[in-house]
Design a protein around this motif. Sequence first.
Motif, PDB file in Angstrom:
ATOM      1  N   THR A  31       0.717  -1.121   0.062  1.00  0.00           N
ATOM      2  CA  THR A  31       0.142   0.200  -0.057  1.00  0.00           C
ATOM      3  C   THR A  31       0.866   1.367   0.183  1.00  0.00           C
ATOM      4  OG1 THR A  31      -0.229  -0.192   2.422  1.00  0.00           O
ATOM      5  CG2 THR A  31      -1.918  -1.272   1.151  1.00  0.00           C
ATOM      6  N   ARG A  52      -4.255  -4.090  -6.428  1.00  0.00           N
ATOM      7  CA  ARG A  52      -4.906  -5.329  -6.200  1.00  0.00           C
ATOM      8  C   ARG A  52      -5.802  -5.786  -7.642  1.00  0.00           C
ATOM      9  NH1 ARG A  52      -7.782  -7.688  -2.080  1.00  0.00           N
ATOM     10  NH2 ARG A  52     -10.240  -8.419  -2.556  1.00  0.00           N
ATOM     11  N   PHE A  70      -3.107  -5.999  -2.340  1.00  0.00           N
ATOM     12  CA  PHE A  70      -3.791  -4.492  -1.698  1.00  0.00           C
ATOM     13  C   PHE A  70      -3.293  -3.441  -2.376  1.00  0.00           C
ATOM     14  CE2 PHE A  70      -5.184  -7.694   1.760  1.00  0.00           C
ATOM     15  CZ  PHE A  70      -6.307  -7.174   1.884  1.00  0.00           C
ATOM     16  N   GLY A  71      -4.081  -2.553  -2.063  1.00  0.00           N
ATOM     17  CA  GLY A  71      -3.848  -1.161  -2.696  1.00  0.00           C
ATOM     18  C   GLY A  71      -4.066  -1.009  -4.229  1.00  0.00           C
TER      19      GLY A  71
END
Length: 447
Positions: free
Chosen positions: A104, A396, A392-393
Motif C-alpha cells: 500500500t 489489487r 492490496f492497494g
Amino acid sequence: MATQLKDTRETQSLPQGSVTWPLPPRVRPDLPNHDKATLEAYLATAPLDEVDIADPLWWETDTHHVYFKRLRAEAPVFFTSVNNNRHRGFWNVTRWNDVMAVDTNHQVFSSEATLGGITLFDMDPDFIMPMFIAMDPPKHDVQRKAVNPIVSGQNLASYESLIRERTAEVLDGLPRGEAFDWVDRVSIELTSRMLATLFGWPQERRRMLTYWSDISTADPELPGNPGKEERQGILLGMLQEFTMLWNERVNAEPTGDLVSMLAHNSATRNMPPMEFMGNLVLLIVGGNDTTRNSITGGLYFLNKNPAEYAKLKANPGLVENMVSEIIRYQTPLAHMRRTALQDTVLGGQLIHKGDKVVMWYSSANRDDSVLDNPDAFIIDRPRARQHMAFGFGIHRCVGNRLAELQLKILWEEILKRFDHIEVLEEPERVPSAFVKGYNKLMVRIPA
C-alpha cells in the motif's frame, strides 16, 4: 482513430497447444533426491541464510511453507544474499502487516518495469515489457482504468449465464469410472474459454492463450523450458497476432473486448508495441493463473480434507465462502516484488534505495498473528475473504470478482452432478516461485 501498431521484429509460428513441462525431479546439488519429509526437515533446520526459497525445488515439492513459518517467527524481513541466489539479492517480507505496508506504499516501493518489474526475475533491459501492474501512478491509474469495464457489475452479470452454460458442458463431457487429468480437462478448458471471450479471440484457438501465459511465466533457466531468446521470439509472435486484432478493431466501432478497450481508450491507444505486449501478458496471465490453479487446488484440498468435503456436500450453501478459502489456501501467485525508491525501515530492517523487496503472499496468507489456524483448510472460515491472494492497494487484482464468480459456478455445478470426485495421486506442481500452480492432477469420477 488511433495510429495502427506496426510489427517491429521478425516473429515465428507457434505450436497449437499447451506448454509441456518434461522436467525430472529437481533438487539442490548438495541435497540427495529425498522425499518431501526429508526436504521439509532440511528447511526446518538449515541456517536461514543458506536457503534460497526462490529455488523452484521448494515450490515443485510444496515444502516452502516450512521455511516461511521460520521466517515469520525468527526474521520476518530477511535478506537472501546475492551469493546464495540468482536474483542479485532480495528482501523476503513474510508477515501480513509488513506485506500490507509494502503493497500500500507505492511512493516508497515501486513496481516500475524499468527498475526490474514485479517478479524476482528482473525484466531483461533489452526486452522490457511495460504493463500497468509494473507502473506507478499516474500512468498506472489511467491504463488500469481503460480495462476496468471488462469486470464491471453489469458485465459480470452478463457473463454468469455463459459461464454456467460452458461449465455444465465441460462437466457433462467428463468420463466416468476412468482416470483423467483435471488440469487439462477442466481447469485449462474453462479458463481458456473465458480468456478467449474477454479478448474477443477465436474459441477454436483458445489454448494458444494458455500457451502464451505459461511461456511468459516459465523460468527460462530450467531444463525443458524455452530459453531466453526462444521465449522472446514466442512472445513477439503473440504480439504479431494481437497486432492484427488491434488493427481490425481500432478502425471499427468499440466492442466490449479487451483489445477494443485498449485500442479506443485515450490512455492506451498510442502504446508502443512493447507496452501493448506487456499489457497483453499481464491480462492473459491475470485471467489464467488465479482461476485455473484455484480450480485445481480446490479439488485437491477437498480430497486432502475429507471432513470439509463432507461438510460441503451436506451444505452446498457454503460454496461462496469456500471459494475465498480456496483462493487463500492456494495463493495462485506466490509473490509480488517491488524496488525501494529510497532508504527506508521495514520490520526493523534498513532497506536501501534500489533493493529488491519481495512480498510473499503465500506466507502472509499463513500468518497466525492475523489469521486463526491458517494452516488448516476450513470452508466455513469466518471472514474468508480476508486474504492476501489478490494483493492490496492500487495493484489489487482487477479481475478478482470474475475469478470468484467462475469458481462459485463451477462448484455449484459440480455438486449438482457428482457425489464425489476422487484425486488419484499427488499433483504435478509448477516449478516456480511466482506461479503457484499445477501442471497435472489425475482424478476419477465414480461410474
